[in-house]
Design a protein around this motif. Structure first.
Motif, PDB file in Angstrom:
ATOM      1  N   ALA A 163      -6.427  40.590  14.249  1.00 23.71           N
ATOM      2  CA  ALA A 163      -6.842  40.594  12.842  1.00 23.71           C
ATOM      3  C   ALA A 163      -7.223  39.199  12.373  1.00 23.71           C
ATOM      4  CB  ALA A 163      -5.716  41.152  11.973  1.00 23.71           C
ATOM      5  N   VAL A 164      -6.438  38.195  12.759  1.00 19.22           N
ATOM      6  CA  VAL A 164      -6.749  36.813  12.376  1.00 19.22           C
ATOM      7  C   VAL A 164      -8.119  36.412  12.925  1.00 19.22           C
ATOM      8  CG1 VAL A 164      -6.109  34.399  12.758  1.00 19.22           C
ATOM      9  CG2 VAL A 164      -4.358  36.069  12.106  1.00 19.22           C
ATOM     10  N   GLU A 165      -8.368  36.741  14.170  1.00 22.03           N
ATOM     11  CA  GLU A 165      -9.640  36.367  14.786  1.00 22.03           C
ATOM     12  C   GLU A 165     -10.816  37.063  14.101  1.00 22.03           C
ATOM     13  OE1 GLU A 165      -8.903  37.365  18.840  1.00 22.03           O
ATOM     14  OE2 GLU A 165      -7.990  35.416  19.309  1.00 22.03           O
ATOM     15  N   PHE A 166     -10.639  38.326  13.679  1.00 24.51           N
ATOM     16  CA  PHE A 166     -11.723  39.034  13.007  1.00 24.51           C
ATOM     17  C   PHE A 166     -11.976  38.470  11.621  1.00 24.51           C
ATOM     18  CE2 PHE A 166     -13.017  42.484  10.091  1.00 24.51           C
ATOM     19  CZ  PHE A 166     -14.290  42.727  10.601  1.00 24.51           C
ATOM     20  N   PHE A 167     -10.925  38.358  10.809  1.00 24.06           N
ATOM     21  CA  PHE A 167     -11.107  37.948   9.416  1.00 24.06           C
ATOM     22  C   PHE A 167     -11.481  36.474   9.279  1.00 24.06           C
ATOM     23  CE2 PHE A 167      -8.541  41.803   8.549  1.00 24.06           C
ATOM     24  CZ  PHE A 167      -9.408  42.401   7.648  1.00 24.06           C
ATOM     25  N   CYS A 168     -11.225  35.669  10.289  1.00 23.43           N
ATOM     26  CA  CYS A 168     -11.610  34.257  10.237  1.00 23.43           C
ATOM     27  C   CYS A 168     -12.961  34.002  10.899  1.00 23.43           C
ATOM     28  CB  CYS A 168     -10.540  33.395  10.906  1.00 23.43           C
ATOM     29  SG  CYS A 168      -8.975  33.342   9.997  1.00 23.43           S
ATOM     30  N   SER A 169     -13.641  35.048  11.315  1.00 22.27           N
ATOM     31  CA  SER A 169     -14.897  34.890  12.046  1.00 22.27           C
ATOM     32  C   SER A 169     -16.092  35.297  11.202  1.00 22.27           C
ATOM     33  CB  SER A 169     -14.870  35.750  13.317  1.00 22.27           C
ATOM     34  OG  SER A 169     -15.067  37.120  12.992  1.00 22.27           O
ATOM     35  N   THR A 170     -17.284  35.023  11.696  1.00 18.04           N
ATOM     36  CA  THR A 170     -18.516  35.433  11.030  1.00 18.04           C
ATOM     37  C   THR A 170     -18.726  36.937  11.100  1.00 18.04           C
ATOM     38  OG1 THR A 170     -19.684  34.901  13.085  1.00 18.04           O
ATOM     39  CG2 THR A 170     -19.701  33.229  11.360  1.00 18.04           C
ATOM     40  N   ARG A 171     -17.959  37.638  11.924  1.00 16.63           N
ATOM     41  CA  ARG A 171     -18.102  39.099  12.018  1.00 16.63           C
ATOM     42  C   ARG A 171     -17.622  39.806  10.756  1.00 16.63           C
ATOM     43  NH1 ARG A 171     -14.607  40.876  16.460  1.00 16.63           N
ATOM     44  NH2 ARG A 171     -13.484  38.934  16.109  1.00 16.63           N
ATOM     45  N   SER A 172     -16.837  39.134   9.919  1.00 14.32           N
ATOM     46  CA  SER A 172     -16.282  39.766   8.717  1.00 14.32           C
ATOM     47  C   SER A 172     -17.013  39.317   7.454  1.00 14.32           C
ATOM     48  CB  SER A 172     -14.788  39.453   8.590  1.00 14.32           C
ATOM     49  OG  SER A 172     -14.577  38.051   8.463  1.00 14.32           O
ATOM     50  N   ALA A 173     -18.292  38.970   7.581  1.00 14.51           N
ATOM     51  CA  ALA A 173     -19.034  38.347   6.480  1.00 14.51           C
ATOM     52  C   ALA A 173     -19.061  39.176   5.205  1.00 14.51           C
ATOM     53  CB  ALA A 173     -20.468  38.049   6.925  1.00 14.51           C
ATOM     54  N   PHE A 174     -19.043  40.524   5.308  1.00 11.00           N
ATOM     55  CA  PHE A 174     -19.168  41.373   4.122  1.00 11.00           C
ATOM     56  C   PHE A 174     -17.867  42.103   3.793  1.00 11.00           C
ATOM     57  CE2 PHE A 174     -21.418  44.745   1.546  1.00 11.00           C
ATOM     58  CZ  PHE A 174     -21.999  43.865   0.654  1.00 11.00           C
ATOM     59  N   VAL A 175     -16.769  41.690   4.415  1.00  8.79           N
ATOM     60  CA  VAL A 175     -15.444  42.236   4.110  1.00  8.79           C
ATOM     61  C   VAL A 175     -14.760  41.245   3.192  1.00  8.79           C
ATOM     62  CG1 VAL A 175     -13.265  43.076   5.030  1.00  8.79           C
ATOM     63  CG2 VAL A 175     -15.363  43.342   6.369  1.00  8.79           C
ATOM     64  N   ASP A 176     -14.457  41.652   1.972  1.00  7.73           N
ATOM     65  CA  ASP A 176     -13.972  40.696   0.982  1.00  7.73           C
ATOM     66  C   ASP A 176     -12.973  41.371   0.038  1.00  7.73           C
ATOM     67  OD1 ASP A 176     -13.808  38.284  -0.360  1.00  7.73           O
ATOM     68  OD2 ASP A 176     -15.598  38.597  -1.569  1.00  7.73           O
ATOM     69  N   GLY A 177     -11.872  40.666  -0.245  1.00 12.91           N
ATOM     70  CA  GLY A 177     -10.872  41.178  -1.177  1.00 12.91           C
ATOM     71  C   GLY A 177     -10.110  42.371  -0.663  1.00 12.91           C
ATOM     72  N   GLN A 178      -9.996  42.500   0.662  1.00  8.47           N
ATOM     73  CA  GLN A 178      -9.418  43.708   1.244  1.00  8.47           C
ATOM     74  C   GLN A 178      -8.053  43.460   1.880  1.00  8.47           C
ATOM     75  OE1 GLN A 178     -10.969  46.623   0.597  1.00  8.47           O
ATOM     76  NE2 GLN A 178     -12.234  45.191  -0.571  1.00  8.47           N
ATOM     77  N   PRO A 179      -7.114  44.400   1.691  1.00  7.56           N
ATOM     78  CA  PRO A 179      -5.825  44.328   2.377  1.00  7.56           C
ATOM     79  C   PRO A 179      -5.804  45.261   3.588  1.00  7.56           C
ATOM     80  CG  PRO A 179      -5.668  45.865   0.557  1.00  7.56           C
ATOM     81  CD  PRO A 179      -7.112  45.405   0.617  1.00  7.56           C
ATOM     82  N   ILE A 180      -5.097  44.865   4.619  1.00  8.35           N
ATOM     83  CA  ILE A 180      -4.908  45.756   5.762  1.00  8.35           C
ATOM     84  C   ILE A 180      -3.527  45.498   6.344  1.00  8.35           C
ATOM     85  CG2 ILE A 180      -5.823  44.290   7.624  1.00  8.35           C
ATOM     86  CD1 ILE A 180      -7.425  46.904   8.457  1.00  8.35           C
ATOM     87  N   VAL A 181      -2.906  46.536   6.860  1.00  9.29           N
ATOM     88  CA  VAL A 181      -1.562  46.432   7.440  1.00  9.29           C
ATOM     89  C   VAL A 181      -1.670  46.445   8.954  1.00  9.29           C
ATOM     90  CG1 VAL A 181       0.713  47.498   7.632  1.00  9.29           C
ATOM     91  CG2 VAL A 181      -0.528  47.572   5.451  1.00  9.29           C
ATOM     92  N   VAL A 182      -0.986  45.500   9.587  1.00 10.43           N
ATOM     93  CA  VAL A 182      -0.975  45.400  11.043  1.00 10.43           C
ATOM     94  C   VAL A 182       0.397  45.822  11.543  1.00 10.43           C
ATOM     95  CG1 VAL A 182      -1.182  43.839  13.001  1.00 10.43           C
ATOM     96  CG2 VAL A 182      -2.635  43.526  11.006  1.00 10.43           C
ATOM     97  N   GLY A 183       0.415  46.858  12.357  1.00 10.29           N
ATOM     98  CA  GLY A 183       1.662  47.362  12.915  1.00 10.29           C
ATOM     99  C   GLY A 183       1.878  46.893  14.339  1.00 10.29           C
TER     100      GLY A 183
END
Length: 434
Positions: A163-183
């Motif tokens: 999750a850290v790698e996705f949200f800190c990368s350019t791949r998540s450019a249009f994902v904003d203000g979103q919560p997600i739970v990691v189990g």
């Protein structure tokens, strides 16, 4: 489809006029481009009171090529570890990151605890308060900077890294203000070339999903109706995959797909239910055909296909993952789309119902809910609603099919095994819905 206004306000003249008139100035988003090197500013990882993950996250970012410098003049990435906040007084720690936030142009990620895992009412309230902080901070961010929240359940280390790698990368450019739970899901070793089946793959978002899954090493089975055969073949050839002509609403469709995946590929590692249609009109004018056709393609077909794939021996590989394409209109509703919103909300219910029983089998199901995406469908909208759709987001623009595909590609990864029963909005933080 292009965004003429967005392109104009990035020119010197357009920037000047928009600034003087107080008009929206959508930023240019930095997206992932294969084989293109970005010159990243350093990243900073800040631990608030009781932080747990600072050292791990710092190490992951370094391994990903980031320089981690807490006091750098400019930051491309800022990660805040808020997992240890337990009292209302502790929330004051959030103020200490103001200067770092001001210096950041890129990605902000807040890591927090799961409120439901906390017994103390104040601690639970405080951790829920972080949700409001993240959503508000995302609305204040500038220059295409996004702000997201990852909540960490007990034992979630491997999936947290993903999750850290996705949200800190350019791949998540249009994902904003979103919560997600990691189990704490346990990743299953991937096959040498995993197999992904994508319905509605002939064009638009489905074709983009095929591209991303092929890029991450999957053989993509591109599924669509026979009438789209030429487009479907072009996509399959581009991604070096294969085709399956299938009407997902046909009575024989579930058995056909399951048999194909079992006999030809020893099961699918990923199944993406992307096929969907619209028949928009006000509720009082919706006839039986418009209602039934949308529900048949968008909801009944995924239900029937999923049921057969789960029951058919060999149709799914160990650790297989389902991804369903929902919509923010299914979460927030939309005028003239009672049939479509019903079907897309139904997919969220399906994911939630499947999460626990699938987890017991080592499988997972998630949904992606796109907002306004530049596709042929949105290009056909009247000009005023189309322009409003672009601007009612914190990022002040529509997304691209690749933005949705990148989210699907992340959820399809084996190291995202701890992401289960989640709905990830890809909407630039649309003002519609939660």
């Amino acid at each position: 489809m292009s965004d003429p206004y967005g392109a104009f306000v990035r020119t010197p003249a357009g920037k000047f006029l928009a600034s003087r008139a107080g008009l929206p100035r959508p930023p240019r988003l930095r997206r992932y481009v294969a084989d293109e090197e970005w010159a990243f500013d350093p990243a900073a990882v800040l631990g608030l009171r009781g932080a747990v993950w600072v050292d791990d996250v710092s190490g992951w970012l370094r391994e990903g090529g980031f320089a981690v410098e807490r006091d750098a003049e400019r930051l491309s990435t800022l990660v805040l570890d808020a997992t240890g906040l337990r009292s209302v007084t502790d929330l004051g720690e959030l103020l200490t990151v103001s200067a770092s936030f001001r210096r950041t142009r890129g990605r902000v990620l807040v890591v927090a605890a799961v409120p439901g895992e906390l017994d103390d009412p104040e601690a639970r309230a405080v951790q829920q308060g972080v949700d409001g902080f993240v959503r508000s901070l995302a609305k204040e961010a500038r220059g295409g900077t996004t702000v997201n929240l990852v909540r960490v359940a007990a034992g979630a280390r491997t999936s947290l890294r993903s999750a850290v790698e996705f949200f800190c990368s350019t791949r998540s450019a249009f994902v904003d203000g979103q919560p997600i739970v990691v189990g704490p899901g346990v990743p299953v070793p991937s096959r040498e070339r995993p197999v992904a089946a994508v319905t509605g793959a002939a064009q638009g978002i489905g074709a983009a999903i095929a591209d991303v899954l092929a890029r991450t090493g999957h053989h993509v089975v591109c599924v669509d109706i026979a009438a789209s055969g030429e487009k479907l073949a072009a996509v399959a050839n581009r991604v070096k995959g294969s085709t399956l002509h299938l009407d997902v609403t046909a009575e024989t469709a579930p058995r056909t797909l399951a048999t194909h995946l079992a006999d030809r590929f020893d099961g699918a590692d990923v199944v993406v239910h992307n096929a969907g249609i619209t028949r928009d009109r006000s509720f009082v004018n919706v006839d039986e055909e418009a209602w039934n056709s949308v529900l048949a393609v968008n909801l009944l077909a995924p239900v029937r296909l999923t049921t057969e794939l789960l029951d058919h021996p060999g149709a799914l590989a160990p650790g297989a993952r389902f991804v369903y394409l929902s919509s923010i209109n299914g979460l927030a509703g939309a005028k003239g789309q009672t049939n479509y919103a019903t079907s897309k909300a139904g997919l969220v219910g399906l994911v939630q119902a499947l999460a626990e029983p699938l987890a017991q089998r080592g499988l997972a199901a998630n949904a992606v809910a796109p907002g306004f995406i530049e596709t042929p469908m949105t290009a056909a909208m009247p000009p005023v609603p189309r322009e409003l759709g672009r601007r009612i987001a914190s990022l002040q623009q529509g997304g691209l099919p690749i933005d949705v595909a990148e989210a699907v590609g992340w959820l399809a990864q084996r190291d995202a095994a701890g992401i289960d029963g989640q709905v990830l909005r890809v909407c630039g933080q649309s003002l519609l819905g939660a």
